[in-house]
Design an enzyme around this catalytic site. Structure first.
Site, PDB file in Angstrom:
ATOM      1  N   SER A 154       0.835  -1.194   0.000  1.00 23.06           N
ATOM      2  CA  SER A 154       0.000   0.000   0.000  1.00 23.06           C
ATOM      3  C   SER A 154       0.870   1.245   0.000  1.00 23.06           C
ATOM      4  O   SER A 154       2.084   1.183   0.172  1.00 23.06           O
ATOM      5  CB  SER A 154      -0.892   0.008   1.240  1.00 23.06           C
ATOM      6  OG  SER A 154      -0.123   0.288   2.409  1.00 23.06           O
ATOM      7  N   ASP A 155       0.234   2.386  -0.176  1.00 24.21           N
ATOM      8  CA  ASP A 155       0.877   3.653   0.142  1.00 24.21           C
ATOM      9  C   ASP A 155       0.621   3.921   1.630  1.00 24.21           C
ATOM     10  O   ASP A 155      -0.101   3.169   2.294  1.00 24.21           O
ATOM     11  CB  ASP A 155       0.313   4.774  -0.737  1.00 24.21           C
ATOM     12  CG  ASP A 155       1.298   5.921  -0.931  1.00 24.21           C
ATOM     13  OD1 ASP A 155       2.162   6.116  -0.051  1.00 24.21           O
ATOM     14  OD2 ASP A 155       1.205   6.618  -1.948  1.00 24.21           O
ATOM     15  N   PHE A 156       1.176   4.986   2.159  1.00 22.45           N
ATOM     16  CA  PHE A 156       1.004   5.298   3.574  1.00 22.45           C
ATOM     17  C   PHE A 156      -0.446   5.682   3.845  1.00 22.45           C
ATOM     18  O   PHE A 156      -0.889   6.743   3.431  1.00 22.45           O
ATOM     19  CB  PHE A 156       1.930   6.438   3.992  1.00 22.45           C
ATOM     20  CG  PHE A 156       3.387   6.077   3.974  1.00 22.45           C
ATOM     21  CD1 PHE A 156       3.957   5.408   5.052  1.00 22.45           C
ATOM     22  CD2 PHE A 156       4.173   6.375   2.886  1.00 22.45           C
ATOM     23  CE1 PHE A 156       5.302   5.072   5.033  1.00 22.45           C
ATOM     24  CE2 PHE A 156       5.515   6.042   2.862  1.00 22.45           C
ATOM     25  CZ  PHE A 156       6.085   5.379   3.936  1.00 22.45           C
TER      26      PHE A 156
END
Length: 902
Positions: free
Chosen positions: A239-241
């Protein structure tokens, strides 16, 4: 770990030695990369701390770092922005930059570089435009692939393709939905990832913040079905943050690792989802395996990070690459003969603008200098000054480099910050040449609000141009810039964010020591109103009340409608008949090039066209130079395809008067699908019969050579089907029985099912059908124990091939083990070895399925290690006297143990 085994074998061995919660660690970045840390803060307020057992031995410490344009840490090379790299149209340079960046990352104790980024250039306002490679899928895909290959060429660093998919604006990036039809998704936004996946072995990929058609990207089935399925991406997806919003939906749809700390993939949430049947143990282990295999393939297990980080990881090699990118990526947009500079002893050059110098100028209360345009601006916030994505510690400014270069001929450079227009104009009027440096700062977290020069740049250019007729404008920007003063200046050089070597590169280009060769990979419009996203619904997107402003206190998702469809970038300007300021592919040189002798030939191989485009390029000027010839393809009218598409290019260097024959092969089987369109109804790529046009030249609108040809692949251009009939579910088995059924109205040629271990083909099976409209292929696969993948498809008589799909399975022909636990904890009665009570330790490399004691069944499917404790007569089918225990694993293998109880 045994380095003689494959990555898949090593991963399986590691998981075999792991408890359930140790397996969970691989599904979140920090637990995966910090093996001895056991406790993290709660995922949500009010929850308990997140606790794991320490990871098994031999797992390495790993550190992630952001790094599209360079390693985001101190003591590194500050490379130019990605849009500058793209403008060089040089795959080899992208590889070299990636390799150097990977080496610097490792020296700085970083071994997962979150780069390269991929975008589609939907709007030039998008804040992260300079992180990407422009508006064309082929350029984005190929250059991202090369940079990823370079990063991983060190054998000790992992690359990460990002951000999948349709992540085209910073405004409400976490609370907006990119809404589009399937054809647009496949041809515009998914295609560069398909190209990058096909042309690199990037071990990881990042999903994006935004929703796609109402579903968050990280829990969207596009990851599972399109990225991993159709594109064949076999790395792991992170994922991204903060881009994860669920546990089961995210894991089930293909995301493998939550970035940063555990929030949605905590042991408690995974346990609960598993208990509720929302996720499966097989999917947990698949995700963990992908992460481990990715780390192994990238060399992270076998190359420990340095004990200490290098204070300075930069090098002369890095500086040289940075300057080469800045030189080759700068684009000469206009030149009325004033460049290269012709200055003599005693001449004065006026250099005007705050970003031309390392000296700090306050512009609107913001400290501004050459450092400001070294890299992207990280963030604009009301209470904090903007900062750079890179440290920009070693920036050599235009003032420094031009002063040194001018001194070689006895000329002088005088710098003015441009804040007093009258003073700037007076300096320009007194000078023999005037160079105005204008800028536009942008980056993550904010989109631009317009395409104008910032800090009063337009007024400054106009004032200087009015004072000196020989005015050169250098633009330092991350995106397209409107130029209301374009007719008043003699030359414009787009230098992008030039990194630490921006000054030396500008000096070399302006004085002619280096001949400009860059070409635009994004269109520069005359005005923002000319861009494809010119309605509120398209950008910035609207809410349910029709407003572009989120209602107070609302968490409503902004709806961004991609109604321009395929008309993105130069295709929009072509289709709408809009004249841009500077077109895609445009870029001038200090020499001139002529194109001639076009020859186009097309062959059909197994139903796939391959077109060879040959032509001559002649350097007709008086000095050596580099040209980037471009090949475009126009599809038949029935394809309903806007404009034309870039299908190939080259980069050639020629001496004055030299002619070179260039050959570009347009292969229908290539990952960019040059002849195809996406047929949403058929759910496949397809070729439309009809007249095709080939155009060749120096830009998308400077195409002196053209030819046409027709494709008639007949009535049968439809791919056959291929359906896996058996097995229908995954699971370990002693031998795999595969059955694939296929159909095609025009007649089948063959059905294929090939078995791979990792990327290695270990068994090939097929059935020749011989023209029947339906057929079946069966095969029995006997292989050593291990994890495998079946890839299957069918081919019809016309050469069409079905989509290749995969099925993962495990061969397990090894019996489980059962060990009687005896000793001090048990009472042994009599010399005959009879026990009062016993326990058993059961093990199987895959999983113990069940045990049967004297006909009584106990299910033990959750763990490869299982215990059956304290058995005595009357408990779980045990009897006094002789007892028989049969252990079954999930593949059907059995082991029998007998014992006697009092």
């Amino acid at each position: 770990m045994d380095t003689g085994k494959t990555a898949d074998e090593r991963a399986q061995a590691l998981l075999d030695a792991s408890s359930q919660h140790q397996k969970y660690r691989w599904l979140v970045e920090q637990p995966a990369t910090q093996p001895t840390v056991t406790t993290w803060s709660p995922g949500f307020s009010g929850e308990a701390n997140v606790v794991y057992p320490a990871q098994v031995d031999c797992t390495p410490n790993i550190t992630y770092v952001d790094g599209p344009e360079g390693v985001r840490a101190s003591g590194v090379t500050d490379f130019p922005s990605q849009i500058a790299l793209a403008s060089a149209w040089d795959a080899e340079l992208a590889y070299e930059k990636g390799a150097r960046e990977g080496e610097e990352a490792y020296l700085k104790q970083k071994n997962v570089v979150l780069a390269p980024g991929i975008g589609s250039g939907r709007t030039p306002l998008a804040g992260r435009t300079p992180e990407y490679f422009g508006e064309d899928a082929l350029i984005n895909g190929l250059l991202a692939a090369e940079q990823a290959e370079g990063l991983e060429s060190t054998g000790k660093v992992m690359a990460n393709l990002k951000h999948f998919v349709a992540n085209e604006q910073e405004l409400d990036r976490q609370t907006s939905s990119s809404n589009m039809d399937e054809r647009t998704l496949r041809q515009v936004y998914g295609l560069p990832y398909e190209i990058a996946a096909a042309n690199s072995d990037a071990e990881s990929l990042m999903c994006s913040f935004n929703q796609v058609n109402g579903v968050f990207a990280c829990e969207n089935d596009l990851i599972r079905d399109v990225l991993k399925g159709d594109y064949g991406f076999d790395g792991f997806v992170m994922s991204d943050f903060g881009s994860v919003h669920s546990t089961a939906a995210t894991l089930n749809n293909g995301m493998d690792q939550e970035l940063n700390r555990p929030i949605w993939f905590t042991p408690a949430r995974l346990d609960a989802a598993l208990e509720a049947g929302e996720i499966t143990q097989a999917r947990i282990e698949e995700a963990a395996t992908k992460v481990i295999v990715g780390y192994l393939e990238a060399g992270l297990f076998d190359h420990a990070l340095p004990a200490t980080a290098a204070a300075d990881a930069s090098s002369p090699e890095g500086e040289a690459i940075a300057q080469e990118i800045a030189e080759d990526g700068s684009v000469l947009l206009k030149n009325e003969g004033i460049l290269p500079l012709d200055v003599a002893e005693g001449d004065t050059i006026a250099l005007i603008g705050p970003t031309a110098s390392r000296s700090v100028t306050q512009v609107g209360g913001i400290a501004t200098s050459a450092v400001s345009v070294c890299s992207l601006t990280l963030q604009f916030r009301p209470t904090f000054p903007p900062s750079n994505t890179l440290p920009c510690e070693d920036v050599v400014s235009a003032e420094t480099a031009l002063t040194a270069r001018a001194a070689e001929v006895g000329a002088t450079v005088v710098w003015n910050d441009g804040q007093d227009l009258a003073a700037a104009a007076a300096l320009a009027a007194s000078a023999d040449a005037a160079i105005v440096v204008g800028y536009q700062r942008m980056g993550e977290f904010n989109d631009l609000t317009n395409l104008r020069l910032q800090g009063g740049g337009d007024a400054l250019v106009s004032a200087v141009a009015a004072a000196n007729p020989e005015t050169v404008v250098v633009v330092q920007s991350g995106s397209a810039v409107e130029m209301p003063w374009i007719d008043d200046v003699d030359a414009v050089l787009e230098a992008w964010y030039g990194g630490e070597q921006q000054g030396p590169a500008l000096a070399s280009l302006l004085f002619g020591d280096v001949n400009p060769s860059g070409k635009l990979t994004m269109t520069f419009p005359k005005s923002l109103a000319d861009t494809p996203t010119n309605t509120p619904e398209q950008y910035p997107g609207v809410f349910s009340d029709g407003s572009t402003t989120r209602p107070a206190g609302s968490s409503e998702i902004r709806q961004v409608n991609y109604t321009e469809g395929l008309e993105v970038g130069y295709k929009w300007y072509d289709e709408q008949g809009i004249e841009p300021l500077f077109e895609f592919g445009h870029g001038l040189s200090y020499t001139s090039f002529e194109y001639s002798d076009l020859a186009v030939s097309t062959a059909i191989a197994d139903g796939t066209p391959v077109t060879t485009v040959g032509f001559d390029v002649t350097n007709s000027g008086e000095r050596a130079g580099t040209e980037i010839p471009q090949v475009y393809l126009t599809l038949p009218e029935a394809a309903d395809e806007p404009g034309k598409r870039l299908v190939g290019f080259d980069r050639i260097s020629l001496e004055a008067g030299q002619t070179q024959r260039v050959e570009v092969v347009v292969d229908g089987a290539a990952s960019n699908h040059p002849f195809e369109i996406w047929d949403a109804d058929a759910d496949e790529w397809t070729i439309v019969d009809g007249d095709y046009g080939v155009s060749v030249g120096a830009s998308s609108r400077n195409l002196p050579l053209a030819a046409g040809f027709a494709l008639d692949l007949g009535a049968d251009t439809t791919r056959p089907t291929a359906t896996l009939v058996a097995p229908t579910t995954a699971g370990p088995t002693p031998a795999l029985e595969v059955q694939v059924d296929a159909t095609d109205a025009g007649g089948l040629n063959r059905i294929v099912a090939n078995v791979y271990q990792g990327t290695k083909l270990v068994k090939s099976t097929q059935t020749k059908v011989g023209g029947a409209t339906a057929g079946s292929h069966t095969a029995t696969v006997n292989l050593p124990d291990g994890s495998y993948t079946v890839r299957y498809n069918s081919q019809d008589l016309a050469g069409n091939i079905s989509q290749t799909r995969e099925f993962a399975f495990t061969i397990d022909g090894t019996k489980p083990t059962a060990t009687v636990k005896a000793g001090a904890e048990f009472t042994v009665v009599g010399a005959n070895g009879a026990y009062d009570k016993v326990s058993f330790k059961l093990y199987d490399a895959q999983k113990v399925d069940k045990v049967v004691l004297n006909g009584v069944v106990k299910d033990l499917t959750n763990n490869p290690w299982s215990d059956v404790n304290f058995i005595k007569p009357g408990v779980f089918g045990a009897v006094a006297g002789a007892n028989t225990l049969v252990v079954h694993d999930v593949a059907g293998n059995t082991e029998t143990v007998t014992f006697t109880l009092n």
